[in-house]
Design an enzyme around this catalytic site. Structure first.
Site, PDB file in Angstrom:
ATOM      1  N   ASP A 290     -20.441  41.572  17.080  1.00  0.00           N
ATOM      2  CA  ASP A 290     -19.995  42.253  18.286  1.00  0.00           C
ATOM      3  C   ASP A 290     -20.607  43.658  18.250  1.00  0.00           C
ATOM      4  OD1 ASP A 290     -18.894  42.849  20.679  1.00  0.00           O
ATOM      5  OD2 ASP A 290     -16.859  42.245  20.172  1.00  0.00           O
TER       6      ASP A 290
HETATM    7  C1  BGC Z   1     -17.202  43.124  23.434  1.00  0.00           C
HETATM    8  C2  BGC Z   1     -17.879  41.779  23.562  1.00  0.00           C
HETATM    9  C3  BGC Z   1     -19.081  41.898  24.451  1.00  0.00           C
HETATM   10  C4  BGC Z   1     -20.002  42.946  23.890  1.00  0.00           C
HETATM   11  C5  BGC Z   1     -21.280  43.110  24.671  1.00  0.00           C
HETATM   12  C6  BGC Z   1     -18.177  44.216  23.072  1.00  0.00           C
HETATM   13  O1  BGC Z   1     -17.606  45.470  23.139  1.00  0.00           O
HETATM   14  O2  BGC Z   1     -16.179  43.039  22.469  1.00  0.00           O
HETATM   15  O3  BGC Z   1     -16.967  40.836  24.055  1.00  0.00           O
HETATM   16  O4  BGC Z   1     -19.709  40.645  24.543  1.00  0.00           O
HETATM   17  O5  BGC Z   1     -19.326  44.188  23.879  1.00  0.00           O
HETATM   18  O6  BGC Z   1     -21.088  43.702  25.875  1.00  0.00           O
END
Ligand code: BGC
Length: 743
Positions: A290
């Protein structure tokens, strides 16, 4: 003793299942692709390999802290494997051109984005979609999302989010399917099928990414990014299965979660990413972190610095670093210091190159860059029609005293009152990808859009969503008094759920309850359209003599779909997939809890030393599986026949009202005695059926003993013979029950 033939048959069957699942995991990867990748790997420098393991945002969209603004330079350098937050054909083409024309090895980029509930056409938020209990519609919505997203250059979505969540304070409950594991598995598989289709090389399918692996939904106190701590049994039984269902459906990538598991952040968790995901589950896609979750391990306190964190991540099995730049900065020195292995780096590169091959990017890096498709396949009338129907199907009718809904046909003037009645921006909800809020249909617009309407629609906001300003009350009351019917549009703003949107108070915010009370005093018939991304504590509103329709955030077609339900063109059939508590103090409250050693007995309400609250009931306001229709259903003739390892359950459901309607008939089981205590009820099946008025339908569910299996302390899953109760009903609390014995 199993016979020889039976054993042999079982072995063949097992081989078949394993090879089928390996095939679904391979997703069209050919031997030629594999040898091409072998050749490529041999010609790559270490820097180029590490580049493939790095993912950066284009900064078109902000979904986290920005660390690296020079992504274009990195692309030309061969230091990037994938880009996210970049879409539209021209932009993607330009970035892809840099990769395949200006970098040494000309390896194409993957383009990722959070296509969570639609790309341009925004569908209801995922939690709302789950309340439709319509797996075909869920799959279709992802099919459309993939069609639109790939028409704008994308080929990778950061979805489905399959985190089981039992705490509505956590804003990200909006992104998942709710509290139930069994249903969560079905939804996870449907979403993967929708995004990836049967052929990843088709230009209108994209790689899905199951997230957030694992157990992110169990953040303590519902606070986002907070610690997760639970027993291995709970992890296996309740939290892991939906990720596994996505893997079994062939998901092409997986995202680690921000949280720790048993003291080890997921991103450093070798047991999770390598032993479980790769070895036990046979996952063959690539693992991405993530957003900066490698760097965040320094804050977690299990890595001394970013370099140390990069070491932990690659050794755990993380293939791609999202936005953290830690692989780019530290993998080479770590290799020199012999703290990481080249074979691990090579394997990670291979997974990523394989993904590119699966997408057909080596054959044509611009295959998702068709201007023609961008013009023709985005926001089409068919897509809008589907979206509108999906909105209506996702609404849940919570309360309807005196048949206040549907709105009677002879109404001449409708007053819409409340801060969410005409707010386009809020309709999108969170994670609205490339959705344009200006294209959203509000409730007021939806009511006005009905062809041949014979009524006037007037609107007053009355108050804001969150503050204490009551200065608009008078105008709202005055306007409501002039109408024949009032629709109150109350709830949360779209931004109040989703990531980083936890709430410690899940009431309807601001002075909206007061506004509702004031409007009810006008004596007009009142229906409430609730807009929210999580179950709210609505007891105060619920005590008023109003109808309540849970509409969530419906996306682009919100107002049209809601109007269809309010007027009865669509008879509501949604059922909650997450419990609505009586109050915040009950949270977490979910239907499949354990019985305890001192269960509360409603027949003895005064008993003291039992598991209960002094100040409120144990029962929630609205349980899992709950939702009304404009008609009524009655259940009869529950039968259950056990035949060896097979359990057949049959039920008759009669539409006792005066209009046709769909009912979600739910089957639950309770294992009465288990060596590991079992929940009071567990969903094991459902059927969504249309029953005409006056009609009775006989339905049958077929279970096997596999459906009775549960995890044991050795983390093996098997069932135990004994007595079981089967329950069938229209929600988890109101069911018919029968006890059976399975030997
Ligand atoms: C979130 C994810 C997301 C990623 C990319 C993160 O902050 O937890 O769910 O896919 O950002 O945008």
């Amino acid at each position: 003793m199993m016979s020889f033939y039976k054993q042999k048959f079982t072995a063949i069957l097992l081989m078949l299942v394993v090879s089928l699942s390996a095939q679904s995991q391979d997703k069209g990867l050919t031997p030629a692709d594999k040898s091409k990748i072998d050749v490529l790997l041999k010609s790559m420098t270490l820097e180029e390999k590490i580049g493939q393991l790095s993912l950066f945002t284009s900064d078109w969209d902000v979904t986290g802290p920005s660390l690296n603004g020079n992504y274009k330079k990195l692309i030309k350098n061969g230091s990037v494997g994938a880009i996210f937050n970049a879409y539209t054909v021209d932009y993607v083409r330009e970035l892809q051109r840099m990769a395949v024309e200006e970098s040494r090895l000309k390896i194409p980029l993957i383009f990722g984005y959070d296509v969570i509930h639609g790309h341009r056409t925004i569908f209801p938020i995922p939690l709302a979609q789950a309340c439709s209990w319509d797996m075909a519609a869920i799959e279709q919505s992802e099919r459309i999302a993939a069609q639109e997203a790939t028409a704008e250059g994308l080929n990778w979505t950061f979805a489905p989010m399959v985190d089981i969540a039992r705490d509505p304070r956590w804003g990200r409950v909006a992104e998942g399917a709710g509290e139930d594991t069994w249903l969560g598995c079905k939804v996870a598989a449907a979403r993967v099928r929708g995004f990836e289709g049967t052929d990843l090389k088709a230009t209108n399918t994209m790689i899905a990414c199951v997230k957030h692996f694992a157990a992110y939904g169990a953040a303590q106190a519902g606070r986002d990014y907070h610690t997760v701590d639970m027993s291995m049994l709970s992890l296996y039984e309740w939290y892991l299965p939906p990720y596994k269902a996505a893997v079994d459906a062939g998901v092409g990538s997986a995202m680690t979660s921000f949280n720790e598991i048993a003291g080890v952040p997921s991103t450093a968790n070798r047991w999770l990413l390598t032993d479980l995901l790769r070895k036990d589950w046979g996952f063959k896609g690539f693992v991405v972190t993530d957003y900066t979750s490698i760097n965040e391990m320094v804050n977690h306190g299990n890595a001394a610095d970013n370099k140390d964190a990069a070491r932990l991540a690659i050794n755990a099995g993380v293939d791609m670093d999202m936005q953290g730049s830690t692989y780019l900065d530290y993998l080479a020195p770590l290799l020199e210091e012999k703290k990481v292995n080249l074979s691990d780096i090579d394997q990670s590169v291979r997974w990523i190159l394989e993904a590119k091959a699966k997408l057909g990017l080596f054959d044509d890096p611009y295959r998702y860059c068709s201007k023609e498709r961008q013009e023709k396949e985005v926001m089409t009338p068919e897509q809008q029609l589907f979206a509108r129907k999906f909105v209506a199907e996702s609404c849940v009718l919570l309360k309807n005293p005196g048949q206040l809904l549907p709105i009677p046909g002879n109404i001449k003037k409708i007053a819409v009152i409340g801060p969410l009645g005409d707010s386009k921006k809020d309709m999108l909800g969170n994670w609205s990808a490339a959705g344009n809020w200006e294209k959203c249909v509000t409730l007021v617009e939806g009511l006005n859009n009905r062809p041949g309407k014979q009524y006037e629609v007037v609107y007053e906001k009355g108050c804001n969503v969150t503050d204490a300003d009551r200065s608009g009350f008078d105008a709202a009351i005055k306007l409501a008094s002039t109408a024949d019917y009032v629709i109150l549009a109350l709830g949360e703003n779209g931004w109040m759920s989703g990531e980083a949107s936890s709430r410690s108070n899940i009431d309807i915010p601001g002075v909206q309850n007061e506004l509702a009370e004031a409007i009810v005093k006008t004596g007009k018939p009142v229906a409430v359209a609730l807009f929210n991304g999580r179950p709210l504590a609505i007891s105060q509103l619920n005590s008023l003599p109003v109808a309540i329709l849970e509409t969530w955030f419906g996306g682009t077609q919100a107002g049209n779909g809601i109007a269809d339900v309010l007027f009865g063109d669509v008879n509501p059939s949604g059922k909650l997939t997450m419990t609505f508590p009586l109050n915040l103090g009950q949270v977490p409250v979910f239907y499949n809890s354990k019985n305890t050693g001192r269960p509360y007995n409603p027949a003895d309400p005064g008993a003291k030393y039992v598991s209960r609250y002094l100040d409120c009931s144990n029962d929630p306001l609205y349980p899992f599986g709950y939702g009304l229709s404009y008609t009524t259903f009655s259940y009869s003739a529950l039968e259950s026949i056990v035949d060896g390892g097979k359990i057949k359950v049959s039920i008759s459901v009669t539409n006792t009202g005066n209009r046709d309607g769909e009912e979600v008939v739910q089957l639950y089981v309770r294992d009465k005695v288990g060596s590991i205590t079992r929940p009071v009820k567990e969903l094991k099946g459902f059927r969504k059926v249309l029953i005409k008025k006056g009609e009775t339908r006989s339905l049958e569910f077929n279970l096997t003993t596999d459906d009775l299996a549960f995890y044991h302390p050795d983390l093996k899953k098997y069932w135990e013979p004994g007595e079981f109760t089967v329950f069938v009903g229209g929600n988890s609390a109101e069911t018919m029950a029968k006890t059976i014995e399975v030997k």
